[in-house]
Design a protein around this motif. Structure first.
Motif, PDB file in Angstrom:
ATOM      1  N   TYR A  98      99.219  -3.730  54.490  1.00 11.56           N
ATOM      2  CA  TYR A  98      98.691  -3.028  55.667  1.00 11.56           C
ATOM      3  C   TYR A  98      97.438  -3.729  56.169  1.00 11.56           C
ATOM      4  CZ  TYR A  98      96.879   0.785  58.546  1.00 11.56           C
ATOM      5  OH  TYR A  98      96.418   1.556  59.589  1.00 11.56           O
ATOM      6  N   GLU A  99      97.462  -4.088  57.458  1.00 14.47           N
ATOM      7  CA  GLU A  99      96.293  -4.720  58.079  1.00 14.47           C
ATOM      8  C   GLU A  99      95.896  -3.882  59.284  1.00 14.47           C
ATOM      9  OE1 GLU A  99      94.587  -7.205  57.047  1.00 14.47           O
ATOM     10  OE2 GLU A  99      95.893  -7.885  55.408  1.00 14.47           O
ATOM     11  N   PRO A 100      94.814  -3.127  59.185  1.00 15.73           N
ATOM     12  CA  PRO A 100      94.456  -2.190  60.266  1.00 15.73           C
ATOM     13  C   PRO A 100      94.166  -2.858  61.603  1.00 15.73           C
ATOM     14  CG  PRO A 100      92.694  -2.341  58.634  1.00 15.73           C
ATOM     15  CD  PRO A 100      93.873  -3.065  58.060  1.00 15.73           C
ATOM     16  N   ASP A 101      93.821  -4.155  61.591  1.00 18.09           N
ATOM     17  CA  ASP A 101      93.469  -4.820  62.853  1.00 18.09           C
ATOM     18  C   ASP A 101      94.651  -5.534  63.482  1.00 18.09           C
ATOM     19  OD1 ASP A 101      90.856  -3.981  62.576  1.00 18.09           O
ATOM     20  OD2 ASP A 101      90.315  -5.725  61.358  1.00 18.09           O
ATOM     21  N   LEU A 143     103.625   4.051  48.711  1.00 13.72           N
ATOM     22  CA  LEU A 143     102.451   4.495  49.478  1.00 13.72           C
ATOM     23  C   LEU A 143     101.123   4.068  48.876  1.00 13.72           C
ATOM     24  CD1 LEU A 143     103.236   8.083  50.808  1.00 13.72           C
ATOM     25  CD2 LEU A 143     102.624   6.074  52.135  1.00 13.72           C
ATOM     26  N   MET A 144     101.106   3.758  47.570  1.00 12.81           N
ATOM     27  CA  MET A 144      99.836   3.372  46.958  1.00 12.81           C
ATOM     28  C   MET A 144      99.284   2.080  47.570  1.00 12.81           C
ATOM     29  SD  MET A 144      99.148   5.866  45.133  1.00 12.81           S
ATOM     30  CE  MET A 144      97.653   5.278  44.372  1.00 12.81           C
ATOM     31  N   LYS A 145     100.126   1.352  48.332  1.00 15.40           N
ATOM     32  CA  LYS A 145      99.625   0.177  49.055  1.00 15.40           C
ATOM     33  C   LYS A 145      98.581   0.584  50.114  1.00 15.40           C
ATOM     34  CE  LYS A 145     103.551  -2.979  48.584  1.00 15.40           C
ATOM     35  NZ  LYS A 145     104.408  -3.948  49.287  1.00 15.40           N
ATOM     36  N   LEU A 146      98.622   1.859  50.508  1.00 16.68           N
ATOM     37  CA  LEU A 146      97.676   2.334  51.527  1.00 16.68           C
ATOM     38  C   LEU A 146      96.440   2.995  50.918  1.00 16.68           C
ATOM     39  CD1 LEU A 146     100.137   3.966  54.107  1.00 16.68           C
ATOM     40  CD2 LEU A 146      99.095   1.701  54.210  1.00 16.68           C
ATOM     41  N   LYS A 147      96.401   3.091  49.592  1.00 19.75           N
ATOM     42  CA  LYS A 147      95.330   3.834  48.929  1.00 19.75           C
ATOM     43  C   LYS A 147      93.930   3.297  49.298  1.00 19.75           C
ATOM     44  CE  LYS A 147      93.356   6.441  45.744  1.00 19.75           C
ATOM     45  NZ  LYS A 147      92.752   7.690  46.202  1.00 19.75           N
ATOM     46  N   TYR A 148      93.745   1.985  49.200  1.00 14.40           N
ATOM     47  CA  TYR A 148      92.433   1.393  49.502  1.00 14.40           C
ATOM     48  C   TYR A 148      92.044   1.663  50.950  1.00 14.40           C
ATOM     49  CZ  TYR A 148      89.033  -2.125  50.900  1.00 14.40           C
ATOM     50  OH  TYR A 148      87.939  -2.756  51.437  1.00 14.40           O
ATOM     51  N   TRP A 149      93.014   1.443  51.885  1.00 13.46           N
ATOM     52  CA  TRP A 149      92.704   1.588  53.304  1.00 13.46           C
ATOM     53  C   TRP A 149      92.408   3.040  53.660  1.00 13.46           C
ATOM     54  CZ3 TRP A 149      91.364  -2.681  55.390  1.00 13.46           C
ATOM     55  CH2 TRP A 149      91.950  -3.893  54.954  1.00 13.46           C
ATOM     56  N   CYS A 150      93.063   3.962  52.953  1.00 15.06           N
ATOM     57  CA  CYS A 150      92.798   5.384  53.183  1.00 15.06           C
ATOM     58  C   CYS A 150      91.394   5.731  52.690  1.00 15.06           C
ATOM     59  CB  CYS A 150      93.845   6.225  52.479  1.00 15.06           C
ATOM     60  SG  CYS A 150      93.681   8.009  52.747  1.00 15.06           S
ATOM     61  N   ASP A 151      91.019   5.189  51.519  1.00  9.40           N
ATOM     62  CA  ASP A 151      89.697   5.473  50.946  1.00  9.40           C
ATOM     63  C   ASP A 151      88.557   4.978  51.827  1.00  9.40           C
ATOM     64  OD1 ASP A 151      90.892   6.696  48.805  1.00  9.40           O
ATOM     65  OD2 ASP A 151      90.670   4.998  47.431  1.00  9.40           O
ATOM     66  N   VAL A 152      88.792   3.835  52.518  1.00 11.52           N
ATOM     67  CA  VAL A 152      87.721   3.278  53.366  1.00 11.52           C
ATOM     68  C   VAL A 152      87.812   3.795  54.799  1.00 11.52           C
ATOM     69  CG1 VAL A 152      87.541   1.196  51.966  1.00 11.52           C
ATOM     70  CG2 VAL A 152      89.053   1.198  53.970  1.00 11.52           C
ATOM     71  N   GLY A 153      88.764   4.697  55.059  1.00 12.16           N
ATOM     72  CA  GLY A 153      88.857   5.325  56.377  1.00 12.16           C
ATOM     73  C   GLY A 153      89.659   4.566  57.399  1.00 12.16           C
ATOM     74  N   ALA A 154      90.325   3.475  57.004  1.00 12.88           N
ATOM     75  CA  ALA A 154      91.058   2.652  57.970  1.00 12.88           C
ATOM     76  C   ALA A 154      92.317   3.331  58.496  1.00 12.88           C
ATOM     77  CB  ALA A 154      91.419   1.308  57.338  1.00 12.88           C
TER      78      ALA A 154
END
Length: 995
Positions: free
Chosen positions: A422-425, A437-448
């Motif tokens: 996942y690349e938010p930009d 879904l755990m691939k999104l865990k970091y991005w969810c934690d940082v608010g992305a």
């Protein structure tokens, strides 16, 4: 007696009289001389006619037991009646009378009287009879693997004497006797579905003590909680086929009829026939009091009794239960906020929704009504996609791939989770399967991921997946994934949750998520709306039931284009084999190629479809279900992979109504609480409960209860859902009731076994991944590849019995090396390692306790406490005290899902009971009880004990293990030799050969 009445088939013999295989017994004993199961030299040929006439004349008579089952072409029903006063309490006697001569004349039995007052009834070998002993009915079956004392044996001066019939003319068992034995719970082939219930005979008599009628009563399963969806015409035929004098002129019969009508909820018919057919003056007020006072409808199988005793054109009317009786699932009670009726939601529909003040949208709309199309239209909008990125969560990979492909084709640039992280930009979208879904865990934690648009197509499936997926169990990530879903929904800008069916369980989970005040927007519940589209995509589509596999295969051969969903991968391959078309595409979990389904005329697929788009081609659907893996709702989802069905044909193999484990939702909740108690008591099962646990428990219990209801009769639930989804099913059920489902199932299984060969892809996969037989041995073990339980039992046996923990093969020395020289240390280390494995598993408590690994730990713990550490021994042990025995039995009931409300004594109180209990644990865990049964005499009573096992007692499991083990050793040795030759420059080493 008519000699041809029972279609007797005599054995072929060159001698004047037939010979039977027999085992010599120790004097005045039932114990065989030698281990006859392992040593054929113990078995002799006995001329029964001569033996019977001569043995009684000897001063020291020699006793023999005959081998029962296929080896002697005999099956024997052993009726235990050791007292004159209890003979008439035996259910066989109640059914067929107490006169041995009548048993010979009416049933064709060779009848032998035993010294204790019991009877042996001989029939030709009947494969479907299960060998064993049932203490409840006092009826034992002697069949494959068993022995029976021969006519002519003498014990304590008393003889086993022929009372009626001829040893030279043994007849086939009549259907009524075979069906009677099958209905005894212990011998019932579906006992695994009925293991928690107990049935018994109940006698209903007239007030004068005459005209008694015997009905079946079940303990623990409330029959009044079932639905009985009999067509009106059929139930009237059943009633009018009853004997009027027996059921309307006697109290006992009238009470059974009344109980049956209350059981099926047909008070109208009870009043109608009560007034028309009884001779009593109709008194409405009195009858109302009588009807309200009936309580037997909860336990007495009254409608079963009427079906068995009615006379109609259909001979086997009892089968009607398998078509119309089911335990209903929990009703959806949450009412939608908005109702619409559109064949297509429309391109602008989601755009219209976001103009409201809502942000969470649950949209219940049938397959093919444009849910995904409306979402795509929203994301194509230039202004909207400038401001919004989206994440689409799917429960199945195939749906995600379809979205990824179609979205990008329409200019909605998105990524597929298997291709990139996942690349938010980058891009505007990301499609991901729920297991990852755990691939999104970091991005969810940082608010992305905050503020994105969340699309959850097939929302009901996503919720069900979160709570029940075995993949999440094995990966140990159910709790963190569920927490992540909660966070993603709460933080999203908009959430679109769509499905053809959105259940209360999904909405309750959603309600838990939204029961949260966001400081920015206040109460999230105020931002939610539930929309229901009442349009039925398949309204009026024809559906037809098929009743045998031959018909289905012939129709599929003649039909140019179709798709065929199955509930087992093996069925896919065996169907293709039978149809004989090499161009048929099979899609299951092993397929790694993407198919456009509309480019292929014939497709067969399993539930674990990974790749492939849904089909929009107009064509029929044939579905073939064994009723073993998925529930009826999942079956409907499978069928709708074809968006334009011309006609639906369906074939169910079993069609069997079963008793359920839970009567009410409260029972399911109590079961969960009991499991939690034992998890908390055992350190290796205990763990921290996450903050989603309260809602998990409520939703999980409802899903568990619904699953139990579906298992009551998958076929009947499927037909009910077909009607609810709009299909026009015109199958004439009445014509199909007389079909012999058991016989068809047996024939189909034989056909499936015959179709197995080494080149079938599912056979290759099973063999290479789990079994390891040499290819040439597959032909000799075809049956294990169609036995859905074999691999699970085989792997457990390897872990617990066959493979020695801490032992490895040294290829250099060609010897086995033991890490442990002391067996006690080996077993202790095995337990510690596996307890640690369970402890580290990040899984909800109420699932951990059910694993086979925990069952093995439980067996070892019990063996240790009674002083037997050798896993092949069952003799010479210490009995538990009663308190400890009660604790073990209660824990067993939780681990092995035994919810029987039994009045019997705890088996662990006695030596014999402890042996039987251990044997049962092996049977439930490994599919086989390896301990040979031994009959002996104690205080004049016959007692059955068990002997210690040998590896060969594990039958085909050990045979397969030895052949697979030898192959593995040969492969290791060959590979090692090749490496040596390579080192010496004698050959080239293929890298694929390197381990």
């Amino acid at each position: 007696m008519d000699k041809n009445k029972f279609n007797s088939e005599k054995k072929i013999s060159n001698n004047k009289y037939m010979k039977y295989k027999a085992v010599q017994l120790y004097p005045n004993s039932k114990i065989p001389q030698g281990r006859w199961k392992k040593d054929d030299s113990c078995i002799v040929d006995l001329c029964l006619h001569n033996y019977y006439n001569k043995n009684r004349t000897f001063k020291n008579p020699q006793n023999y037991s005959l081998l029962t089952g296929k080896k002697n072409n005999i099956s024997v029903i052993d009726i235990d009646c050791n007292k004159d006063e209890n003979i008439h309490e035996n259910i066989f006697i109640k059914k067929f009378g107490a006169d041995p001569k009548k048993w010979n004349e009416n049933l064709g039995a060779l009848v032998v009287g035993t010294p204790s007052g019991g009877f042996h009834l001989y029939f030709q070998y009947e494969e479907t009879l299960k060998h064993g002993q049932d203490e409840e009915s006092h009826i034992d079956i002697r069949n494959d693997g068993g022995l029976i004392l021969s006519p002519g044996c003498i014990r304590d001066g008393k003889e086993y004497i022929i009372l009626a019939g001829d040893t030279e003319n043994i007849n086939k068992i009549p259907d009524e006797v075979r069906d009677f034995i099958h209905d005894i719970p212990y011998y019932n082939p579906n006992k695994s579905d009925n293991k928690c219930k107990k049935t018994r005979a109940k006698i209903i008599k007239d007030k004068n003590g005459k005209n008694e009628i015997i009905v079946e009563e079940i303990i623990g399963c409330d029959q009044s909680l079932y639905e009985y969806n009999f067509p009106d015409e059929l139930i009237r035929d059943i009633i009018e086929g009853l004997d009027q004098e027996k059921y309307f002129e006697s109290y006992s019969g009238w009470l059974i009829f009344s109980t049956a009508m209350k059981q099926i909820g047909r008070k109208d018919l009870w009043e109608e026939y009560n007034e028309a057919m009884t001779s009593k003056i109709y008194d409405e007020e009195k009858n109302e009091m009588i009807y309200n006072g009936i309580t037997g409808h909860k336990t007495i199988k009254a409608i079963n009794h009427l079906l068995l005793n009615t006379t109609t054109e259909n001979k086997n009317m009892r089968t009607a239960l398998d078509y119309f009786k089911l335990k209903p699932t929990l009703k959806n009670t949450i009412i939608s906020d908005i109702k619409i009726n559109r064949n297509k939601l429309g391109y602008e529909y989601f755009k219209e929704l976001i103009k409201t003040d809502k942000k969470f949208f649950a949209i219940k709309s049938d397959t093919g009504t444009g849910k995904t199309t409306s979402f795509r239209s929203l994301m194509i909008d230039k202004e909207f996609k400038k401001r919004n990125k989206f994440i689409s969560i799917v429960s199945r990979v195939s749906l995600g791939l379809e979205q990824y492909e179609t979205f990008n084709q329409e200019g909605i640039w998105c990524e597929w989770y298997e291709n990139t992280g996942y690349e938010p930009d980058n891009n505007i979208g990301y499609v991901i399967q729920v297991d990852s879904l755990m691939k999104l865990k970091y991005w969810c934690d940082v608010g992305a991921t905050s503020g994105c648009v969340l699309f959850m197509d097939e929302f009901n499936s996503i919720v069900k997946h979160l709570f029940t997926s075995e993949t999440l169990v094995h990966n140990g990530i159910r709790i963190p994934v569920m927490e992540l879903v909660v966070e993603l929904i709460r933080e999203a800008r908009y959430v679109f949750m769509t499905d053809a069916d959105i259940s209360d369980q999904s909405l309750k989970f959603l309600n838990f998520i939204l029961d949260y005040n966001d400081n920015r927007i206040g109460n999230l519940k105020d931002k939610f709306v539930f929309i229901e589209n009442e349009y039925k995509h398949n309204s009026g589509k024809p559906a037809e039931e098929l009743f045998n596999i031959e018909t289905m295969i012939e129709m599929m051969k003649k039909t140019k284009k179709w798709i065929c969903p199955c509930d087992e991968a093996r069925s896919c391959h065996l169907l293709k084999e039978q149809i004989g078309d090499p161009n048929i595409i099979i899609i299951d979990s092993n397929v790694n190629k993407r198919y456009n389904w509309d480019e292929h005329d014939r497709i067969i697929f399993s539930p674990k479809v990974i790749y492939g788009l849904d089909s929009v081609m107009e064509r029929p659907v044939f579905c073939f279900y064994q009723e073993t893996t998925i529930d009826p709702k999942d079956m409907l989802q499978q069928i709708n992979r074809n968006r334009n069905i011309t006609k639906l044909y369906y074939l169910f193999q079993r069609k069997k109504c079963r008793d359920t484990d839970f009567n009410t939702l409260e029972d399911a909740k109590d079961d969960t609480a009991n499991l939690k108690k034992w998890c908390e008591k055992n350190d290796h099962l205990h763990q921290e409960i996450s903050r989603v646990h309260p809602i998990f428990q409520e939703v999980f219990n409802e899903l568990k209860y619904n699953s139990d209801c579906y298992k009551s009769n998958p076929y009947a639930h499927f037909k009910k859902l077909l009607i609810e989804r709009g299909f026009n099913d015109k199958t004439n059920i009445n014509q199909s009731i007389s079909k012999n489902t058991k016989e068809m199932l047996k024939i189909d299984k034989e056909r499936m076994i015959e179709s197995v060969h080494k080149d079938l892809s599912y056979v290759k996969e099973k063999n290479e991944k789990y079994i390891g037989l040499p290819e040439e041995e597959i032909e000799n073990h075809k049956e294990i590849f169609v036995d859905k339980n074999f691999i699970g039992h085989y792997i457990s046996l390897k872990t617990y019995i066959f493979d020695k923990f801490g032992q490895s093969y040294n290829a250099q020395d060609k010897k086995w090396v033991d890490e442990y020289t002391d067996e006690m240390t080996r077993l202790h280390e095995w337990t510690l390692k596996n307890k640690d494995k369970l402890h580290k598993s990040e899984e909800f408590n109420i699932k951990k306790i059910k694993t086979n690994l925990n069952k093995m730990i439980f067996i070892d713990k019990l063996r240790n406490d009674i002083g037997i550490n050798d896993r092949l021994k069952i003799t010479d042990f210490n009995l538990l005290n009663n308190d400890k025995a009660d604790e073990y039995y209660e824990e067993y009931r939780a681990i092995f899902t035994d919810r029987s409300k039994t009045e019997k004594e705890n088996p662990l109180y006695s030596n014999q009971g402890t042996q039987r209990f251990l044997g049962m644990l092996y049977k439930k865990t490994f599919g086989i009880n390896p301990f040979p049964e031994q009959s002996t005499s104690e205080n004049g009573k016959t007692i059955r004990k068990f002997m210690d096992a040998e590896l060969s007692d594990f039958a085909v499991y050990h045979e397969v293990y030895e052949k697979a083990k030898n192959k593995k050793i040969d492969d290791i040795n060959k590979h090692n030799e090749m490496k040596e030759k390579y080192k010496n420059g004698e050959c080239l080493l293929d890298e694929s050969d390197d381990e």
